[in-house]
Enzyme design. Structure first.
Site, mmCIF file in Angstrom:
data_model
loop_
_atom_site.group_PDB
_atom_site.id
_atom_site.type_symbol
_atom_site.label_atom_id
_atom_site.label_comp_id
_atom_site.label_asym_id
_atom_site.label_seq_id
_atom_site.Cartn_x
_atom_site.Cartn_y
_atom_site.Cartn_z
ATOM 1 N N LYS A 42 12.584 -2.394 -5.842
ATOM 2 C CA LYS A 42 12.310 -1.392 -6.866
ATOM 3 C C LYS A 42 11.478 -0.337 -6.135
ATOM 4 O O LYS A 42 10.306 -0.527 -5.828
ATOM 5 C CB LYS A 42 11.535 -2.013 -8.022
ATOM 6 C CG LYS A 42 11.791 -1.352 -9.373
ATOM 7 C CD LYS A 42 11.188 0.026 -9.514
ATOM 8 C CE LYS A 42 9.702 -0.059 -9.819
ATOM 9 N NZ LYS A 42 9.019 1.225 -9.676
ATOM 10 N N GLY A 48 0.990 -6.477 -11.845
ATOM 11 C CA GLY A 48 1.341 -7.818 -11.388
ATOM 12 C C GLY A 48 1.337 -8.824 -12.520
ATOM 13 O O GLY A 48 2.234 -9.657 -12.646
ATOM 14 N N GLU A 94 0.330 -9.711 -5.408
ATOM 15 C CA GLU A 94 -0.926 -9.525 -4.677
ATOM 16 C C GLU A 94 -1.574 -8.332 -5.350
ATOM 17 O O GLU A 94 -1.063 -7.222 -5.288
ATOM 18 C CB GLU A 94 -0.604 -9.288 -3.198
ATOM 19 C CG GLU A 94 -1.790 -9.382 -2.306
ATOM 20 C CD GLU A 94 -2.481 -8.038 -2.173
ATOM 21 O OE1 GLU A 94 -3.321 -7.714 -3.043
ATOM 22 O OE2 GLU A 94 -2.171 -7.326 -1.204
ATOM 23 N N CYS A 145 -6.271 -3.088 -0.272
ATOM 24 C CA CYS A 145 -6.549 -4.210 -1.172
ATOM 25 C C CYS A 145 -7.684 -5.058 -0.619
ATOM 26 O O CYS A 145 -8.251 -5.873 -1.331
ATOM 27 C CB CYS A 145 -5.299 -5.063 -1.377
ATOM 28 S SG CYS A 145 -4.527 -5.545 0.154
#
Lengths: 496, 496
Positions: B149, B211, B230, B267
């Site tokens: 995607k 998520g 994640e 992250c």
């Protein structure tokens, strides 16, 4: 006899289990393995009262229970050995390279337990998949305390097994919160356990409805947790033409034996057999019929299972196109399981998905197919299964490549010329198939790899030797295989 | 530029990917690895237009993008090598023993791909965690087709990377359904993908909200599927007293550098630092302040991220007890991220859980603790994290055993005297921590072990050599390490 554990007491048990986890997770694999052998010793030492209790609570015969006790002990010992060999930790060490731009750090990875594990035992294996069964052994091996939700079908058996584990905990000087029992005949106690924030994983063996309910509950928690539910399946058997022609009678006898083993009360019971409309089919059916009608009905685990079996069997036999091949007469034997086998054409099987549902007990549905394409269509229509068996000669395999590829996608274990009952406890075993056979088919619930369900990887970056877990230390004091800079070795790891 | 893929076209792409799976899963690891090297070659061969597209779409500097391109190529090559070495298959063979009662079967276990994988790329790593990123490489290594995607933030970059993969697919003669792109600027396309019955797993890197929504969708499907999301974290850093006293200035400089690296858009950005109220704290704070206020604001990935950062920073700074230590002046630079650091007392941090939330960007919250117990209380109150860093001298570690144990339970990677930005791509890396850092902390999303997310074990029982996958054949034609009857070896497996 069995009194429900009050909710406040469950909370205390979980809290104590969590405190035990903080100690237990730091204990190295050699000592953890020694404790597991101690549990095995204590189970072995349980006297004839164990078998007696289990016999009276489950109706299982003495010889079967003696074998299951030995299997349970073997599970503790073989998982302990897999643990102490280091195989379960899959240690990876990548050493530093200060000269690289940017400098490469020292990174070392091992596994730690997830935390407190709730285990829901099965009724059909009061030893091997209950209180002191495979889920408990693998969670302990992973470094996790266990709270068992005692199966209401065998409370005394469970209490005896619990005593063995608790004795081992005491003798090993480990915190007594490491193992506890929760009794709950309804759903409340189990649901409370699975919802508790300090419970970090769930092991379950039983029905689809039960396993799916726990999965849904766990995935809706504020912190979702993994549920390893082994929910059984119909374990289809595909009989191919040459094999049928050349071994009709022998194959029918073997199928009947597997179908009726343990009154059909195995999650690996072969509930569906697809057979070709081909020379030999009549001989196969005749032999199977005579095997079934000669079988004596035997008591099932409890009256509830026997009546559920009778009801589902009747429902299935009433479906369009299903014809009884052989059925044991329903004599005056309440609580017994009466074996039956029926046939249905592939086209009708494919048109009615209810025919693919599990009937827990000694019931077999033979699906008769006309062509290889029809056999493949049956395979493709199947739900996920624990096992699929192929009965075939060499030419059959070569002539049915597409069928066998389709079957591979549907199961965790693919057998050739064998039957799925009897699950070997070994490294290579995969007991877990695509959904709905299990909720997580990336793991097994039988064999040492079952330990991996309850552990997570953790990396240590740039820690000096003295503060690392033993399995990660430079000198390899545990003497285990480790992947050092990409290569398996037992040699010490160089410091960069 | 980016036009949404219509839903019927998504269905066709998934169907073609599933058909590609049926071929691709049977291709052995050596050929699969060769294909992955081909993908790496094609990415390397992409000219300056790749960097140009990414620069214009993400505002990331050229040097950073060049480095990320090299990292992306390295991911494909190192995962390919881990695959062809056999390390990823973890082959287990238990040979037959016909003399045992009951006879022991021959059981051999390997891994097969789960099926079609849907990958949702990240905005902050347009190469390494997007179209041709780590999730795509690991799914392909596992034997799974991928549908990406496309991230709406960098459609041109994504299209160039997609072309590289498709060229490799064509050159390798593999089915072209193996890789496809879906464009959807809203939620509809992604949700449709995750709900499609032929999609069997999801990889995602991004926000918690994104998520978690995919996780919930996937767990409510008729057939639940795994989601590896994640979702970032605050990556707490714990500074201990002796380290503070002896290295206040140096530590402050290193922390500032890690905090502001890439405008804080990692992250692994260290958003919280716990520091003791101890000699050296003033020097630490003064140095940190001067580092921050001297920093030039830099453009963030896109205007939306910059405004979300400014909003969250303002919200956090308005909380009770939070005091600004240093803040880059908000000059006339729209779309830029302005670094800031604030302080709060541990007692106030513990009383307000909002203070522990991630502020995506170059913002640091210093939590000042008075005692070791207070530091441990901070640790115990933390959510699950990708990383935790400890800045400590040897005595600090010895004096804070309980703290360090508590920190171990909260993260996937524990660093000593280092900062978490910069995630090494290696076997020993664990990039994945307890929830809510990721949805499944039993796996990593960086390093070759990321492959394991997308594969499941399958056992073959009693199959003759000629019908087994190459990695399971008696002679070990791939020359890989295998666990045969419990022992690692490269020797042939004996037939029982």
């Amino acid at each position: 006899m069995s009194k429900d554990t009050p909710i406040p007491e469950i909370d205390q048990l979980v809290q104590r289990a969590h405190e035990a986890f903080l100690t237990f997770k730091g204990i190295d694999i050699k000592r953890r393995a020694a404790f597991m052998h101690q549990v095995a010793d204590e189970i072995e030492a349980l006297g004839p009262e164990l078998i007696r209790a289990a016999q009276s609570e489950t109706n299982l015969p003495e010889a079967r229970l003696a074998g299951e006790k030995a299997r349970t002990v073997f599970q503790w010992r073989s998982y302990a050995d897999a643990l102490s060999s280091g195989n379960m930790l899959d240690v990876r060490i990548d050493t530093a390279d200060a000269g690289r731009t940017p400098p490469k750090p020292d990174v070392r990875k091992t596994y730690v337990g997830l935390g407190v594990v709730a285990v829901f035992g099965a009724s059909n294996f009061p030893f091997a998949f209950s209180t002191a069964g495979g889920d408990t052994a693998s969670a302990i091996a992973a470094g996790c305390p266990v709270i068992i939700k005692t199966h209401p079908g065998h409370p005394e058996t469970s209490a005896l097994m619990a005593t063995a584990i608790k004795t081992a905990v005491r003798k090993a000087g480990l915190p007594d919160g490491l193992f506890a029992e929760v009794r709950s005949d309804g759903f409340e106690g189990g649901q409370h356990l699975v919802s508790h924030p300090l419970v970090k994983a769930v092991g379950f063996t039983g029905s689809f409805a039960g396993g799916k309910a726990l999965y849904d509950l766990a995935s809706k928690r504020p912190e979702p947790i993994p549920v390893f539910a082994e929910m059984g399946s119909v374990n289809p058997v595909f009989l191919l033409p040459n094999k049928l022609e050349h071994a009709a009678e022998e194959t029918a006898k073997q199928y009947a034996a597997s179908l009726m083993l343990g009154v059909g009360q195995f999650c690996t019971n072969p509930g569906i057999l697809a057979a070709p409309n081909h020379p030999g089919l009549d001989r196969f059916l005749n032999t199977l019929r005579s095997q079934i009608i000669e079988a004596a009905p035997a008591p099932m685990l409890h009256a509830g299972i026997a009546s559920a079996y009778a009801k589902k069997k009747t429902e299935l036999l009433s479906q369009q196109g299903v014809e009884v091949l052989a059925s044991v007469a329903e004599t005056n034997t309440e609580g017994h399981g009466h074996a039956a086998v029926a046939t249905v054409k592939a086209s009708q099987f494919l048109a009615n998905e209810q025919l693919a549902h599990e009937v827990f007990g000694p019931f077999g549905l033979l699906v008769i197919y006309d062509t290889a394409d029809e056999a493949t269509a049956i395979a493709e229509a199947l739900d996920g299964q624990l096992t699929v068996s192929v009965l075939a000669e060499q030419d059959d395999i070569k002539n049915n490549e597409r069928l066998i590829q389709a079957l591979t996608d549907k199961c965790g274990r693919l057998l050739l010329n064998g039957f799925p009952t009897g699950v070997e406890v070994c490294y290579a075993m995969q007991h877990g198939g695509p959904y709905p056979a299990t909720t997580d088919n990336r793991f097994t619930s039988v064999g040492p790899d079952a330990i991996r369900r309850f552990a997570r990887p953790i990396s240590y970056q740039n820690w000096p030797d003295e503060f690392l877990p033993n399995e990660l230390k430079d000198a390899n004091p545990l003497g285990i295989w480790r992947t050092v800079n990409g290569a398996l070795t037992k040699e010490p790891a160089p410091r960069g």
